[in-house]
Design a protein around this motif. Structure first.
Motif, PDB file in Angstrom:
ATOM      1  N   VAL A   1       5.501  -7.989   1.494  1.00  0.00           N
ATOM      2  CA  VAL A   1       5.128  -7.439   2.624  1.00  0.00           C
ATOM      3  C   VAL A   1       3.321  -6.961   2.827  1.00  0.00           C
ATOM      4  CG1 VAL A   1       6.420  -5.245   1.824  1.00  0.00           C
ATOM      5  CG2 VAL A   1       4.258  -5.171   1.542  1.00  0.00           C
ATOM      6  N   GLU A   2       2.866  -7.947   2.612  1.00  0.00           N
ATOM      7  CA  GLU A   2       1.547  -8.581   2.957  1.00  0.00           C
ATOM      8  C   GLU A   2       0.160  -7.499   3.136  1.00  0.00           C
ATOM      9  OE1 GLU A   2       2.537 -10.542   6.650  1.00  0.00           O
ATOM     10  OE2 GLU A   2       3.582 -12.539   5.408  1.00  0.00           O
ATOM     11  N   GLY A   3       0.025  -6.217   2.447  1.00  0.00           N
ATOM     12  CA  GLY A   3      -0.630  -5.410   2.170  1.00  0.00           C
ATOM     13  C   GLY A   3       0.190  -4.486   3.596  1.00  0.00           C
ATOM     14  N   ARG A   4       0.925  -4.387   3.927  1.00  0.00           N
ATOM     15  CA  ARG A   4       1.432  -3.027   4.934  1.00  0.00           C
ATOM     16  C   ARG A   4       2.053  -1.758   4.687  1.00  0.00           C
ATOM     17  NH1 ARG A   4       4.328  -7.445   6.779  1.00  0.00           N
ATOM     18  NH2 ARG A   4       3.952  -8.022   9.165  1.00  0.00           N
ATOM     19  N   TYR A   5       1.400  -0.494   4.456  1.00  0.00           N
ATOM     20  CA  TYR A   5       2.283   0.313   4.124  1.00  0.00           C
ATOM     21  C   TYR A   5       2.747   0.987   3.831  1.00  0.00           C
ATOM     22  CZ  TYR A   5      -2.977   0.703   5.629  1.00  0.00           C
ATOM     23  OH  TYR A   5      -4.364   0.957   5.769  1.00  0.00           O
ATOM     24  N   ILE A   6       3.987   1.458   2.492  1.00  0.00           N
ATOM     25  CA  ILE A   6       5.127   1.428   1.942  1.00  0.00           C
ATOM     26  C   ILE A   6       5.015   3.007   2.051  1.00  0.00           C
ATOM     27  CG2 ILE A   6       7.109   1.315   0.671  1.00  0.00           C
ATOM     28  CD1 ILE A   6       5.625  -1.652   1.885  1.00  0.00           C
ATOM     29  N   CYS A   7       6.252   3.951   2.961  1.00  0.00           N
ATOM     30  CA  CYS A   7       6.108   5.176   3.082  1.00  0.00           C
ATOM     31  C   CYS A   7       7.058   6.106   2.908  1.00  0.00           C
ATOM     32  CB  CYS A   7       5.422   5.624   4.426  1.00  0.00           C
ATOM     33  SG  CYS A   7       6.134   7.602   5.227  1.00  0.00           S
ATOM     34  N   PRO A   8       8.386   6.883   1.777  1.00  0.00           N
ATOM     35  CA  PRO A   8       9.123   7.557   2.337  1.00  0.00           C
ATOM     36  C   PRO A   8       9.763   7.688   3.339  1.00  0.00           C
ATOM     37  CG  PRO A   8       7.584   8.897   0.853  1.00  0.00           C
ATOM     38  CD  PRO A   8       6.903   7.771   1.499  1.00  0.00           C
TER      39      PRO A   8
ATOM     40  N   LYS B   1       1.061  -1.182  -0.261  1.00  0.00           N
ATOM     41  CA  LYS B   1       0.104  -0.517   0.046  1.00  0.00           C
ATOM     42  C   LYS B   1       1.015   1.292  -0.212  1.00  0.00           C
ATOM     43  CE  LYS B   1      -4.099  -2.200   2.910  1.00  0.00           C
ATOM     44  NZ  LYS B   1      -4.322  -2.428   3.816  1.00  0.00           N
ATOM     45  N   VAL B   2       0.814   1.909  -1.202  1.00  0.00           N
ATOM     46  CA  VAL B   2       1.962   2.536  -1.699  1.00  0.00           C
ATOM     47  C   VAL B   2       1.467   4.804  -1.322  1.00  0.00           C
ATOM     48  CG1 VAL B   2       3.464   4.260  -3.232  1.00  0.00           C
ATOM     49  CG2 VAL B   2       3.289   1.911  -3.490  1.00  0.00           C
TER      50      VAL B   2
ATOM     51  N   LEU C   1      -3.158   7.394  -0.972  1.00  0.00           N
ATOM     52  CA  LEU C   1      -2.459   5.875  -1.056  1.00  0.00           C
ATOM     53  C   LEU C   1      -3.112   6.273  -2.226  1.00  0.00           C
ATOM     54  CD1 LEU C   1      -4.000   3.652   1.472  1.00  0.00           C
ATOM     55  CD2 LEU C   1      -1.424   4.565   1.817  1.00  0.00           C
ATOM     56  N   LEU C   2      -1.978   5.390  -3.041  1.00  0.00           N
ATOM     57  CA  LEU C   2      -2.386   4.844  -4.789  1.00  0.00           C
ATOM     58  C   LEU C   2      -3.388   3.581  -4.613  1.00  0.00           C
ATOM     59  CD1 LEU C   2       1.256   4.757  -6.600  1.00  0.00           C
ATOM     60  CD2 LEU C   2       0.218   6.679  -6.043  1.00  0.00           C
ATOM     61  N   ASP C   3      -3.833   3.683  -5.626  1.00  0.00           N
ATOM     62  CA  ASP C   3      -4.852   3.098  -5.413  1.00  0.00           C
ATOM     63  C   ASP C   3      -4.427   1.496  -5.600  1.00  0.00           C
ATOM     64  OD1 ASP C   3      -4.803   4.155  -8.480  1.00  0.00           O
ATOM     65  OD2 ASP C   3      -5.832   2.512  -9.125  1.00  0.00           O
TER      66      ASP C   3
ATOM     67  N   ASP D   1       4.341  -0.532 -10.010  1.00  0.00           N
ATOM     68  CA  ASP D   1       3.533  -0.856 -10.369  1.00  0.00           C
ATOM     69  C   ASP D   1       1.868  -2.226  -9.913  1.00  0.00           C
ATOM     70  OD1 ASP D   1       4.540  -0.109 -12.614  1.00  0.00           O
ATOM     71  OD2 ASP D   1       5.373  -2.167 -12.912  1.00  0.00           O
ATOM     72  N   LYS D   2       1.101  -1.480 -10.332  1.00  0.00           N
ATOM     73  CA  LYS D   2      -0.806  -2.610 -10.056  1.00  0.00           C
ATOM     74  C   LYS D   2      -0.133  -3.775  -9.655  1.00  0.00           C
ATOM     75  CE  LYS D   2      -3.921   0.643 -10.533  1.00  0.00           C
ATOM     76  NZ  LYS D   2      -5.437   1.316 -10.844  1.00  0.00           N
ATOM     77  N   GLY D   3      -0.260  -4.190  -9.502  1.00  0.00           N
ATOM     78  CA  GLY D   3      -0.772  -6.188  -9.208  1.00  0.00           C
ATOM     79  C   GLY D   3       0.163  -6.953  -9.493  1.00  0.00           C
TER      80      GLY D   3
END
Length: 448
Positions: free
Chosen positions: A80-87, A37-38, A46-48, A64-66
């Protein structure tokens, strides 16, 4: 027994350390992060959909998606199992040589410079593990420390630094004894110091040029009074117009280097800006017209609110003399209101902390304090893309996009919904990645 020869022969492939800098590492390997989740810090959303983030040689290759494991191959693929990715986070006002080890600011000034530098490595490593992958030091750090981090000798965030801050005699950066007016022009020496003094245009020119020669990324001037300095009133305005102009023009002409200024009051801020300064540190007592002028001129503001509250609580409530505690109370009471005034006026704001000694452990508290008056997305922007832009890394730091530097943190929760989750890294910070390498945390299958 085989006959020995002199000099002995060796296979350089079996002894890779026989090079000038054996600590240098190769660029980080390619890594693919699945089910991310970017967070788009610039847009504050969030990016969709779930994203696949590819890293290679210290940069982001694609988002990329998917993308499933079967389509990519199993090597260096991390779910990363749906975790959030932040700068990676950016703190734009630190002092790494204000390290733990002493009970007061006064005792810090007796510590040998070599010991201070060694202690700063503890501060650097701790900041990185809190998710700060880039820091901006506002006095005391130098290019040697920055290079040591870049080369991998010591572990820490990417470091931008100004060398020694430049102060007038008796100003906020003057740490020399106040006996009979002090002991003349001061710089550096063999004990702790974050500042040097310079009086008059020739002395200011020399100080600026020497700091730039030493590798300073920017110049910091003490334009107003300070909380911790014993000789100056908070309301004082420091340096003459010509002195400030000499510094700002020299820095800008020496490779478009920015000058930033320590300034709390309206008078100090205006004095700095009118004479070429492009950044203000603290700014706790600014008003609406001053904030509007800053926004119009594109002046950066880096508030530092966490440090004032720290000084009011044990064990740090004895660090300042009574006069310092009075000044600390004044700037603390006005700091949040000034932050809101600046934000509402459209000032470009960055994240900073300005913590000393063991206070560095409170670094993430700045997020919680700012959340009293600002929305989470705005605070996150201040600690990521805004900071990257001010540091000259627009599109490279503080953002997640192709060709950006692969500095990122993995979070359990979304800081856009509640920025205070960053103040609880022990609960929410899963991993820290700097230039494509896993620095701390646990992500199974991430390559060493």
């Amino acid at each position: 027994m085989p006959e020995a020869t002199y000099p002995p022969t060796y296979n350089p492939h079996l002894l890779p350390e026989l090079v000038a800098k054996p600590w240098l590492r190769e660029l980080s390997p390619a890594v693919t992060l699945l089910h991310c989740k970017v967070i788009d810090t610039e847009a504050g959303k969030l990016l969709d959909g779930m994203r696949t983030v590819k890293l290679r040689a210290g940069k982001i290759v694609s988002i990329d998606k998917g993308g499933e494991t079967a389509n990519i191959g199993g090597k260096n693929v991390v779910d990363v199992e749906g975790r959030y990715i932040c700068p990676g986070l950016i703190d734009c006002h630190v002092h790494i040589i204000h390290a733990p080890g002493e009970a007061s600011i006064a005792s810090m000034r007796t510590v040998p410079r070599e010991l201070v530098t060694l202690r700063s490595t503890y501060v650097l490593k701790s900041m990185l593990k809190r998710g700060f992958t880039t820091i901006r030091d506002l006095g005391g750090a130098n290019k040697m420390i920055a290079n040591a981090i870049e080369e991998g000798i010591i572990e820490g965030p990417r470091l931008l630094q100004c060398g020694y801050v430049i102060s007038q005699t008796g100003g906020h950066g003057d740490s020399l004894p106040g006996i009979s007016g002090g002991s003349g022009e001061g710089c550096c020496g063999h004990v702790y110091s974050s500042g040097r003094t310079a009086d008059g245009v020739p002395a200011v020119l020399r100080a600026v040029r020497e700091e730039l020669k030493g590798g300073a990324d920017f110049i910091k001037l003490m334009i107003g009074g300070g909380v911790a300095s014993p000789y100056d009133a908070l309301e004082s305005v420091q340096f003459t117009r010509d002195e400030v102009r000499a510094a700002t023009e020299t820095a800008w002409n020496s490779g478009r280097k920015m000058c930033t200024a320590h300034a709390y009051t309206v008078d100090a801020i205006i004095h700095a800006i009118e004479n070429g300064v492009r950044g203000i540190e603290h700014g706790n007592i600014l008003d609406k017209p001053t904030a509007e002028m800053m926004a119009e001129k594109g002046i950066w503001l880096t508030p530092t609110l966490a440090t004032y509250g720290a000084f009011t609580r044990p064990p740090f409530d004895k660090h300042l003399p009574p006069s310092g505690m009075e000044k600390n109370k004044m700037v603390m009471e006005k700091g949040l209101a000034s932050l809101k005034i600046a934000h509402d006026a459209g000032v470009q704001i960055c994240f900073g902390t300005d913590l000393l000694n063991s206070m560095h452990a409170l670094q993430t508290e700045e997020f919680t304090i700012r959340s009293i008056v600002l929305e989470s997305k705005d605070i996150l922007r201040q600690a990521t893309c805004n900071a990257g832009k001010m540091l000259g890394y627009e599109g490279k730091l503080g953002v997640l996009k192709p060709d950006a530097i692969a500095d990122l943190i993995v979070l359990e929760k979304n800081p856009l919904e509640d920025i205070k989750i960053l103040d609880r890294p022990e609960e929410n910070l899963v991993a820290v990645i700097k230039e494509g390498r896993l620095i701390s945390g646990s992500l199974p299958a991430f390559p060493a």
